[in-house]
Motif scaffolding. Sequence first.
Motif, PDB file in Angstrom:
ATOM      1  N   ASP A 202      40.268  36.822  45.413  1.00  0.00           N
ATOM      2  CA  ASP A 202      41.453  36.370  46.136  1.00  0.00           C
ATOM      3  C   ASP A 202      41.139  35.298  47.180  1.00  0.00           C
ATOM      4  O   ASP A 202      42.049  34.679  47.729  1.00  0.00           O
ATOM      5  N   LYS A 203      39.856  35.048  47.440  1.00  0.00           N
ATOM      6  CA  LYS A 203      39.470  34.016  48.403  1.00  0.00           C
ATOM      7  C   LYS A 203      39.051  32.714  47.728  1.00  0.00           C
ATOM      8  O   LYS A 203      38.663  31.770  48.417  1.00  0.00           O
ATOM      9  N   VAL A 204      39.102  32.679  46.411  1.00  0.00           N
ATOM     10  CA  VAL A 204      38.752  31.460  45.684  1.00  0.00           C
ATOM     11  C   VAL A 204      39.947  30.513  45.719  1.00  0.00           C
ATOM     12  O   VAL A 204      40.940  30.711  45.015  1.00  0.00           O
ATOM     13  N   ARG A 205      39.880  29.500  46.561  1.00  0.00           N
ATOM     14  CA  ARG A 205      40.929  28.494  46.688  1.00  0.00           C
ATOM     15  C   ARG A 205      40.286  27.177  47.065  1.00  0.00           C
ATOM     16  O   ARG A 205      39.122  27.135  47.479  1.00  0.00           O
ATOM     17  N   ILE A 206      41.042  26.096  46.961  1.00  0.00           N
ATOM     18  CA  ILE A 206      40.478  24.767  47.170  1.00  0.00           C
ATOM     19  C   ILE A 206      39.903  24.628  48.573  1.00  0.00           C
ATOM     20  O   ILE A 206      38.830  24.050  48.768  1.00  0.00           O
ATOM     21  N   ALA A 207      40.591  25.161  49.570  1.00  0.00           N
ATOM     22  CA  ALA A 207      40.134  25.017  50.952  1.00  0.00           C
ATOM     23  C   ALA A 207      38.744  25.603  51.159  1.00  0.00           C
ATOM     24  O   ALA A 207      37.991  25.143  52.027  1.00  0.00           O
ATOM     25  N   ASN A 256      33.811  43.562  43.210  1.00  0.00           N
ATOM     26  CA  ASN A 256      34.939  43.712  44.133  1.00  0.00           C
ATOM     27  C   ASN A 256      36.247  43.901  43.368  1.00  0.00           C
ATOM     28  O   ASN A 256      37.137  44.633  43.823  1.00  0.00           O
ATOM     29  N   GLU A 257      36.349  43.243  42.221  1.00  0.00           N
ATOM     30  CA  GLU A 257      37.567  43.354  41.424  1.00  0.00           C
ATOM     31  C   GLU A 257      37.704  44.738  40.797  1.00  0.00           C
ATOM     32  O   GLU A 257      38.805  45.285  40.729  1.00  0.00           O
ATOM     33  N   TYR A 258      36.592  45.306  40.356  1.00  0.00           N
ATOM     34  CA  TYR A 258      36.652  46.581  39.638  1.00  0.00           C
ATOM     35  C   TYR A 258      36.292  47.788  40.502  1.00  0.00           C
ATOM     36  O   TYR A 258      36.881  48.857  40.347  1.00  0.00           O
ATOM     37  N   PRO A 649      42.560  53.103  40.720  1.00  0.00           N
ATOM     38  CA  PRO A 649      42.268  52.164  39.629  1.00  0.00           C
ATOM     39  C   PRO A 649      41.720  50.860  40.192  1.00  0.00           C
ATOM     40  O   PRO A 649      41.675  50.651  41.407  1.00  0.00           O
ATOM     41  N   ILE A 650      41.316  49.961  39.311  1.00  0.00           N
ATOM     42  CA  ILE A 650      40.707  48.700  39.736  1.00  0.00           C
ATOM     43  C   ILE A 650      41.695  47.876  40.554  1.00  0.00           C
ATOM     44  O   ILE A 650      42.899  48.085  40.520  1.00  0.00           O
ATOM     45  N   SER A 654      45.572  48.420  41.438  1.00  0.00           N
ATOM     46  CA  SER A 654      45.907  49.039  42.724  1.00  0.00           C
ATOM     47  C   SER A 654      46.265  48.013  43.784  1.00  0.00           C
ATOM     48  O   SER A 654      46.923  48.330  44.777  1.00  0.00           O
ATOM     49  N   GLY A 655      45.834  46.755  43.582  1.00  0.00           N
ATOM     50  CA  GLY A 655      46.115  45.716  44.559  1.00  0.00           C
ATOM     51  C   GLY A 655      44.911  45.460  45.440  1.00  0.00           C
ATOM     52  O   GLY A 655      44.092  46.360  45.688  1.00  0.00           O
ATOM     53  N   ASN A 656      44.796  44.207  45.930  1.00  0.00           N
ATOM     54  CA  ASN A 656      43.690  43.863  46.814  1.00  0.00           C
ATOM     55  C   ASN A 656      43.806  44.627  48.132  1.00  0.00           C
ATOM     56  O   ASN A 656      44.884  44.763  48.701  1.00  0.00           O
ATOM     57  N   HIS A 657      42.659  45.106  48.576  1.00  0.00           N
ATOM     58  CA  HIS A 657      42.567  45.816  49.858  1.00  0.00           C
ATOM     59  C   HIS A 657      43.360  47.126  49.858  1.00  0.00           C
ATOM     60  O   HIS A 657      43.800  47.597  50.913  1.00  0.00           O
ATOM     61  N   ALA A 658      43.555  47.726  48.690  1.00  0.00           N
ATOM     62  CA  ALA A 658      44.207  49.028  48.637  1.00  0.00           C
ATOM     63  C   ALA A 658      43.275  50.092  49.207  1.00  0.00           C
ATOM     64  O   ALA A 658      42.052  49.930  49.241  1.00  0.00           O
ATOM     65  N   SER A 659      43.853  51.181  49.649  1.00  0.00           N
ATOM     66  CA  SER A 659      43.039  52.276  50.184  1.00  0.00           C
ATOM     67  C   SER A 659      42.273  52.949  49.059  1.00  0.00           C
ATOM     68  O   SER A 659      42.502  52.679  47.870  1.00  0.00           O
ATOM     69  N   ARG A 660      41.379  53.845  49.427  1.00  0.00           N
ATOM     70  CA  ARG A 660      40.632  54.630  48.437  1.00  0.00           C
ATOM     71  C   ARG A 660      41.208  56.032  48.295  1.00  0.00           C
ATOM     72  O   ARG A 660      40.571  56.915  47.723  1.00  0.00           O
TER      73      ARG A 660
END
Length: 714
Positions: A202-207, A256-258, A649-650, A654-660
Motif C-alpha cells: 500500500d506504500k508503493v506509489r510514485i512519490a 506483509n500482504e499474507y 485472513p490475508i 481483512s484489509g490493510n492494518h486490520a487487527s489480529r
Amino acid sequence: MSFNTSSRQLSKTDEAPEDVPSQEVTPLDAPAPRDTVQTSEAETPEVSAPEAKAPEAEAPEAKAPEAPEAEAPEATTDPEAEAPEAKDPEPETPEAEASQTETSQTETSETGTPETEGPEAEAPDADAPEGEVEAPEQAAAAPDPAVSDADTPTAPRSRRWRRVWGGWREKYPVAARVLAWTTTAVALAVVVVALLMPTQADKVRIAAFVRLPVEAIFGAALLIVLPRKPRIAVAAFAGLGLGALTVVNFLDIGFNEYLGRGFNVVLDWSLFSDAQGYLQDTFGKGGALGIAALAVTLVIAVLALTTLSVIRLGNLAARHTETATRTTLVLAIAWVTCAALGVQYAAGIPIASEHTMQALQFKAEQVQRTLQDEAEFAKIAKKDNFANTPPDQLLTGLRGKDMMITFIESYGRSAIEDPVMAPGVDATLTAENKKLTDAGFAAKSGWLTSATYGGSSWLGHSTFMSGLWISNQQRYRTVTAGERLTLPGAFKKTGAWDTVGVMPGVQKAWPEQNFYGIDKLYDSHKLGYKGPKFSWSTMPDQYALTAFERLVHSKKHDKPLLSTIILTSSHQPWAPIPELVPQDQVGDGSIYNAIEKAGKKPADIITDSTKSKQEYGKSIQYSVSSLINYLVKYGNKNTVLIFLGDHQPIARVSGNHASRDVPVSIVAKDPKVLDKIAAWNWTDGLQPKQDTPVWKMNAFRDRFLTAYGSTPAP
C-alpha cells in the motif's frame, strides 16, 4: 594523417613518412584500414605496382637504424603507392622521423596488435627477402574483411566484440547514442527503484520513488575516486547487495500482504516448503513448478540487473569525472538541505531518503532480536503455573463433560465487521444461534488476539493451547520440543478423559501429537474420504465432522472425550467452496465431485480483492453452519464446544492494518458451564460485540483452567 601533396615532393615534415619502405613501416601480419588504402590510391594514381620491386631502395632502408619504430600513417598504405616512393633519394629530416614515430604510435593504438609495437617485432621483416615480403605486405594493405585478425580463432572475444560494436556505432551513430542513453536511463531507474522500494504494497506509489537516496550519493562519490579494477569490483559487490536487498523487499511485501509482517531472514526460509505445497494444492503440480521456476528466474534477473546497472553507472561517472563530481556535489548539498529543513512530498515521505540504510539497520536488529529471543523464550517456556498441579485438582468443574475444541480456519474479526463480508456472516451467526437456542444450547463469545495473521495456523493453535505467545517458527519448535502442559494435555493428565484429534489438514507425519497430549489422531488419511480436494482443503468440513461422528464420537467410551478438531474449508484461496448436503447423503464424500467441478476456480478470484472477500465470507458461513448443524444433531446435555478462529485472513481480504483479533465462543447445554465464566463479560450468543473484552490468545489457557476448578501449582 592525410597526404595532400604531389607524389614526388617530400621535403615537408608531414610528408616524410612515405620515405620509409613499406616492409619497414608495416609488419607482415598487420592489416590496414580500408579508408587509408583508398586515400592513398586516390592521391597517387600515377604509381604502378612494378616499381615496388626496385632492390636498391628497399633493402638498405629496411635496416636503417634511425627510425626502427616508424610505421605507416594510420596503418599501411597501398603497396602501389609505397614502392615507387622508396626510390626517392630525398634524405630524411628529424621532423620527418618525429612525424613517422607519431603516426606509428597512433596506428598501434588503433589496431591494438602487439606485433607492431617496438623494433623487435619489425626487425625480422626488414631482413626478409624482397620476394617474400611484398606479397604478404599487399595482403596486409588490403585485408579480406571476412578473414580479419579479429575473426581468427586466437583473437580474444572481447576484441572481436569491441570491433563489431565499434563498427555498428560508426554505421548507425544516432541509434548507438539513443541506445546508450536508454541503457543509462534504465540503469539509473533500476538503482533508484531498488534503493527506495517500500516493504508494503500500500506504500508503493510514485512519490516514494521521487526522492534523493543518500546511499546513491555516497556510492557515486566512492566510485568516482576509485581506479578501474577496484571500481568495478566495488560496483559489482554493491550491485549484488542491492539486488539481494531488493529480493528481500519483495519478500517483505509478500509477507506483509499474507502474514501481516515482514520477512524474517533467520526464521522464515522454512515456510517456502509450505508455500510450495499450498501452490501445488491450489494450481496443481505443473502450475506450482511453473511459479517456482518463474520466481527463481526473477531472482536471478534482479541480481544481474542491479549488478550491471551499478557497474555501468560507475564506469560512466569515471569517464566523465568532472561532470559526475559536480552533479554528486549538487545532490549532496540538496540532500543535506532537504534533510535539515524536513522537506516532504507528503506526510511520511521525506525528499531526503535514508530508506536503504534504515532497512539494513532494521534487518540487522531483527536478526539480533531473533537470536536473543531463542534463549529468552526457552526460559519463559519453563515457567508454567499449572505444571505441578495434581491431576485431581485440574478441571474439576468439567468432569463428565464431552469436550470439543474446534478451530475454524481464518475465522477472523473482519468476517464479522467488514462491510463486504459482515452481512452474510452476521446473518449466518444469527440463524445458527437460533438453532442452538431451539436445541437447548446457549453460548457466550469474546475476542482473542492471535499470535499470527493470514497464515501459519499452527502458531495460533499452539498459542491457544499452550498458554505461550508462539509468534514464530523458532518459538514453535522450542515449545513443541518441551513438556509444556497444553489444554488437551491437561484433560489427559486428569485421567478422566480420552483425547483424540481430528485434523484433515495433516497430510504427513505429525510428531506434535505427543506434545499436545493427543492419544489418537485421525489425519487426512484416516477419515475414509473418497471425494475431491477443494484447493488446499483435503475434504469438506461437513464430511470431517461426519467422519468424526462415525469413527469416534458414536462409539462407546469408558470416559468422555476431549476432541481437538481443526476444520479447513475456509482456508484460502476460497475456491471452490463446498456446499451443505443432506446428512444422510454425505457417505464417503463422492457426492462432492459434482460440487467441486461446478465451483469457482482459484484463478477466478485470486487477483480480485472484492471477489476474494465475498468467497471468504461464504466459506466462513459454510464452516460455522457445518459445525452448529453437527452440534445440534449429535450434541447432548454434557457436550461443551469451544470454537474459535486461528487467525485473520490475508490483508487482501481483512484489509490493510486490520487487527489480529478472532472470535471465540463457548457453547453448552448445562447453564453451570457458562455461569463459571460470567466474570469474563463475554457477549451472549455467537457474535461478540465491538466492545467485548479482547485478550491475547495465550491468556486463554490459564483463565480457562482457573475458571473450571484448576489449582495453580508452578
